[in-house]
Every structure is written in structure tokens, then in C-alpha cells.
Design a protein around this motif. Structure first.
Motif, PDB file in Angstrom:
ATOM      1  N   VAL A  73      -0.824  11.529 -40.459  1.00 13.06           N
ATOM      2  CA  VAL A  73      -2.050  11.097 -39.792  1.00 13.06           C
ATOM      3  C   VAL A  73      -3.138  12.139 -40.018  1.00 13.06           C
ATOM      4  N   VAL A  74      -4.241  11.724 -40.600  1.00  8.15           N
ATOM      5  CA  VAL A  74      -5.314  12.665 -40.928  1.00  8.15           C
ATOM      6  C   VAL A  74      -6.577  12.434 -40.105  1.00  8.15           C
ATOM      7  N   GLN A  75      -6.653  11.275 -39.423  1.00 12.62           N
ATOM      8  CA  GLN A  75      -7.874  10.999 -38.661  1.00 12.62           C
ATOM      9  C   GLN A  75      -7.622   9.885 -37.654  1.00 12.62           C
ATOM     10  N   LYS A  76      -8.233  10.015 -36.483  1.00 11.75           N
ATOM     11  CA  LYS A  76      -8.269   8.921 -35.527  1.00 11.75           C
ATOM     12  C   LYS A  76      -9.586   8.194 -35.700  1.00 11.75           C
ATOM     13  N   GLN A  77      -9.533   6.869 -35.714  1.00 14.86           N
ATOM     14  CA  GLN A  77     -10.769   6.108 -35.866  1.00 14.86           C
ATOM     15  C   GLN A  77     -10.699   4.835 -35.033  1.00 14.86           C
ATOM     16  N   GLY A  78     -11.635   4.675 -34.127  1.00 16.19           N
ATOM     17  CA  GLY A  78     -11.674   3.469 -33.308  1.00 16.19           C
ATOM     18  C   GLY A  78     -10.361   3.219 -32.591  1.00 16.19           C
ATOM     19  N   GLU A  79      -9.747   2.083 -32.905  1.00 18.89           N
ATOM     20  CA  GLU A  79      -8.493   1.690 -32.276  1.00 18.89           C
ATOM     21  C   GLU A  79      -7.272   2.035 -33.111  1.00 18.89           C
ATOM     22  N   GLY A  80      -7.457   2.842 -34.154  1.00 18.79           N
ATOM     23  CA  GLY A  80      -6.318   3.141 -35.018  1.00 18.79           C
ATOM     24  C   GLY A  80      -6.406   4.505 -35.664  1.00 18.79           C
ATOM     25  N   PHE A  81      -5.751   4.628 -36.814  1.00 17.80           N
ATOM     26  CA  PHE A  81      -5.613   5.916 -37.487  1.00 17.80           C
ATOM     27  C   PHE A  81      -5.781   5.737 -38.994  1.00 17.80           C
ATOM     28  N   ARG A  82      -6.150   6.843 -39.633  1.00 21.99           N
ATOM     29  CA  ARG A  82      -6.113   6.906 -41.092  1.00 21.99           C
ATOM     30  C   ARG A  82      -4.949   7.801 -41.477  1.00 21.99           C
ATOM     31  N   VAL A  83      -4.172   7.325 -42.452  1.00 19.82           N
ATOM     32  CA  VAL A  83      -2.918   7.994 -42.785  1.00 19.82           C
ATOM     33  C   VAL A  83      -2.881   8.309 -44.282  1.00 19.82           C
ATOM     34  N   ASP A  84      -2.574   9.563 -44.604  1.00 19.72           N
ATOM     35  CA  ASP A  84      -2.406   9.970 -45.997  1.00 19.72           C
ATOM     36  C   ASP A  84      -1.006   9.581 -46.446  1.00 19.72           C
ATOM     37  N   ILE A  85      -0.921   8.692 -47.450  1.00 18.11           N
ATOM     38  CA  ILE A  85       0.385   8.282 -47.980  1.00 18.11           C
ATOM     39  C   ILE A  85       0.529   8.689 -49.449  1.00 18.11           C
ATOM     40  N   GLY A  86      -0.381   9.550 -49.921  1.00 20.64           N
ATOM     41  CA  GLY A  86      -0.269  10.033 -51.285  1.00 20.64           C
ATOM     42  C   GLY A  86      -0.860   9.122 -52.335  1.00 20.64           C
ATOM     43  N   SER A  87      -1.539   8.069 -51.925  1.00 24.71           N
ATOM     44  CA  SER A  87      -2.168   7.148 -52.867  1.00 24.71           C
ATOM     45  C   SER A  87      -3.626   7.558 -53.083  1.00 24.71           C
ATOM     46  N   ALA A  88      -4.333   6.799 -53.900  1.00 25.33           N
ATOM     47  CA  ALA A  88      -5.717   7.141 -54.204  1.00 25.33           C
ATOM     48  C   ALA A  88      -6.598   7.091 -52.960  1.00 25.33           C
ATOM     49  N   HIS A  89      -6.246   6.234 -51.996  1.00 23.26           N
ATOM     50  CA  HIS A  89      -7.019   6.097 -50.766  1.00 23.26           C
ATOM     51  C   HIS A  89      -6.096   6.210 -49.559  1.00 23.26           C
ATOM     52  N   SER A  90      -6.625   6.736 -48.462  1.00 20.48           N
ATOM     53  CA  SER A  90      -5.853   6.776 -47.218  1.00 20.48           C
ATOM     54  C   SER A  90      -5.609   5.361 -46.717  1.00 20.48           C
ATOM     55  N   ALA A  91      -4.545   5.193 -45.945  1.00 25.17           N
ATOM     56  CA  ALA A  91      -4.197   3.879 -45.403  1.00 25.17           C
ATOM     57  C   ALA A  91      -4.662   3.768 -43.958  1.00 25.17           C
ATOM     58  N   ASN A  92      -4.885   2.539 -43.521  1.00 26.09           N
ATOM     59  CA  ASN A  92      -5.270   2.269 -42.139  1.00 26.09           C
ATOM     60  C   ASN A  92      -4.054   1.821 -41.339  1.00 26.09           C
ATOM     61  N   LEU A  93      -3.929   2.367 -40.147  1.00 32.26           N
ATOM     62  CA  LEU A  93      -2.835   2.012 -39.243  1.00 32.26           C
ATOM     63  C   LEU A  93      -3.426   1.642 -37.893  1.00 32.26           C
ATOM     64  N   ASP A  94      -3.304   0.390 -37.510  1.00 29.79           N
ATOM     65  CA  ASP A  94      -3.840  -0.082 -36.234  1.00 29.79           C
ATOM     66  C   ASP A  94      -3.027   0.500 -35.087  1.00 29.79           C
ATOM     67  N   GLY A  95      -3.698   0.860 -34.018  1.00 34.18           N
ATOM     68  CA  GLY A  95      -3.012   1.406 -32.850  1.00 34.18           C
ATOM     69  C   GLY A  95      -2.078   0.426 -32.183  1.00 34.18           C
ATOM     70  N   LEU A  96      -2.228  -0.873 -32.481  1.00 33.18           N
ATOM     71  CA  LEU A  96      -1.348  -1.894 -31.905  1.00 33.18           C
ATOM     72  C   LEU A  96      -0.177  -2.241 -32.823  1.00 33.18           C
ATOM     73  N   ALA A  97      -0.112  -1.598 -33.988  1.00 38.63           N
ATOM     74  CA  ALA A  97       0.932  -1.928 -34.961  1.00 38.63           C
ATOM     75  C   ALA A  97       2.204  -1.138 -34.716  1.00 38.63           C
ATOM     76  N   PHE A  98       2.565  -0.992 -33.426  1.00 42.05           N
ATOM     77  CA  PHE A  98       3.794  -0.328 -33.014  1.00 42.05           C
ATOM     78  C   PHE A  98       4.532  -1.253 -32.054  1.00 42.05           C
ATOM     79  N   GLU A  99       5.846  -1.099 -31.988  1.00 44.64           N
ATOM     80  CA  GLU A  99       6.631  -1.914 -31.058  1.00 44.64           C
ATOM     81  C   GLU A  99       6.160  -1.682 -29.616  1.00 44.64           C
TER      82      GLU A  99
END
Length: 235
Positions: A73-99
């Protein structure tokens, strides 16, 4: 396995066909279901032929839908997070995308936290999106925040081998040490065990078995672990 070049058609067919890295379904209406390669490498498929992908010497991970990844996790943004997965662009992870996550009850994920997630959206013209649950059951199924442990980086090929149930390494390590492991197809592996010595031993075994490094076989890995056991008394 066979060698393919960019633009070459591949015979990928299955009722529940899933395309991994290096493959793309043609958008040409006259050739529907035509699958072409987007990179040079070896063409591979799962035992039942439902998942196809191309392995190459690429060092950068190219996200593919439904693949498991380990991210930071590299950044919090709005209702979610930006995540470094080693690709050309960071990925978006919604805060509701958890059990069990709701707008009032969201996981307390901090910057720098490790996340084990599944790629829910991967498109060349869009940033990848992640989720930390099974899309059908809405259960975590092992996905979520990874606490403690140690993160190592290895080749993309090594990660695929670790997820192969016929590969020798994880059964061998599991017979010697209690361990937790989360393998990301993005070249990152999270491991945890009883103490630092065992974590180091597991790390050295994975790095030594990596086909892009020493590429040790089962016999040599066993000798390596026995040598570490004599020096550190791991048993």
C-alpha cells in the motif's frame, strides 16, 4: 509447450477459458474467439486447458485478471488505496473489497502494509483493480492484509512454479518447517515461520531454486537445507 511470437495465433479453447499474461482475444468480428500472443515466449496451459499464458524473460509484471498478487500500500485515496504490485501502474483497491467490509466498518490498512489480493480488472488502457475476497463467495479465502513475516522477490517463472502442485519445493519446505506463504504471480512471495532462522532458510531455498538464478533441483536444495540445519540447528 511451444514457442510463440508476437501476433501469432494460439489454439486456446475451453468453455471457461481464462487468458493469462501474453495472450489477448482478437477484437476482429470475423475471427471471434481468436487468441493471439502479445509477446515472445513459451506457451503454457493448465492441466484441464482452461488457463493459458505465455512465459518469457520479462522482469516487469503485466497484470492479468484473477491472478493473485502481493502488493504494498503506497497511498490512501478517498474510499480506497493505491497499491504497488510491480506493474507499470499502481493498482486501485476499494476499501469495501474485503470480507465483511462496510462503509462504517472498513479495514484499518496503513501505508506500507502488505496486501495479498486478486486482480479483478486488468486492461491495457486502464489501471488495474484489486479485491481481497473471492468474487463468488465474498469470503477472504486467504486474501487480505499480510502481517509480520518477510517479503522476498523472485522471478515470475519461480512464482508460477511455486503454485504448481507438482513442484517439489513447497512440499519439501512444509515437511521441514511450519510456515505460512502467500505467492503472488507478480514476482513477490511473503513467508512467515517460527523464527528468523527458519525464515532465512526458506528464503535461501526459494532463491536457490529460482530458474532465473541458480536453478537448484530437489537434491541440491535438500543438501542446502541440511547444511543450514547443521549450522543453525533448525530442527
Amino acid at each position: 509447450m511451444s514457442i510463440v511470437l508476437p501476433g501469432e495465433r494460439v489454439p486456446a479453447q475451453h468453455v471457461n477459458l481464462k487468458l493469462g499474461p501474453g495472450l489477448l482475444q482478437s477484437s476482429n468480428a470475423s475471427s471471434s474467439r481468436s487468441i493471439i500472443s502479445t509477446r515472445a515466449g513459451t506457451l503454457n496451459h493448465s492441466a484441464n486447458g482452461s488457463k493459458w499464458w505465455i512465459e518469457s524473460n520479462s522482469r516487469r509484471y503485466v497484470p492479468a485478471a484473477q491472478e493473485a498478487v502481493v502488493g504494498v500500500v503506497v497511498q490512501k485515496q478517498g474510499e480506497g488505496f493505491r497499491v504497488d504490485i510491480g506493474s507499470a501502474h499502481s493498482a486501485n483497491l476499494d476499501g469495501l473489497a474485503f470480507e465483511g467490509a462496510t462503509k462504517r466498518n472498513k479495514p484499518n490498512i496503513k501505508i506500507g502494509s502488505l496486501i495479498y489480493a486478486r486482480v479483478s480488472l486488468a486492461h491495457k488502457d486502464m489501471e488495474p483493480e484489486l479485491e481481497c475476497f473471492d468474487a463468488q463467495t465474498r469470503k477472504a479465502e486467504g486474501f487480505g492484509e499480510l502481517k509480520g513475516g518477510f517479503l522476498i522477490r523472485c522471478s515470475l517463472r519461480m512464482c508460477r512454479q511455486l503454485l504448481d502442485p507438482n513442484h517439489f519445493l513447497l512440499p519439501l519446505l512444509g515437511s521441514l518447517f511450519p510456515l505460512e506463504i502467500a505467492v503472488g504471480l507478480n514476482g513477490r512471495v511473503w513467508i512467515n515461520s517460527q523464527d528468523a532462522k527458519r525464515i532465512i532458510a526458506i528464503t535461501q531455498a526459494i532463491e536457490a531454486a529460482d530458474p532465473d538464478a541458480q536453478g537448484m533441483d530437489e537434491h541440491n536444495i535438500t543438501n542446502l537445507l541440511e547444511d543450514l540445519d547443521r549450522r543453525w540447528m533448525l530442527s
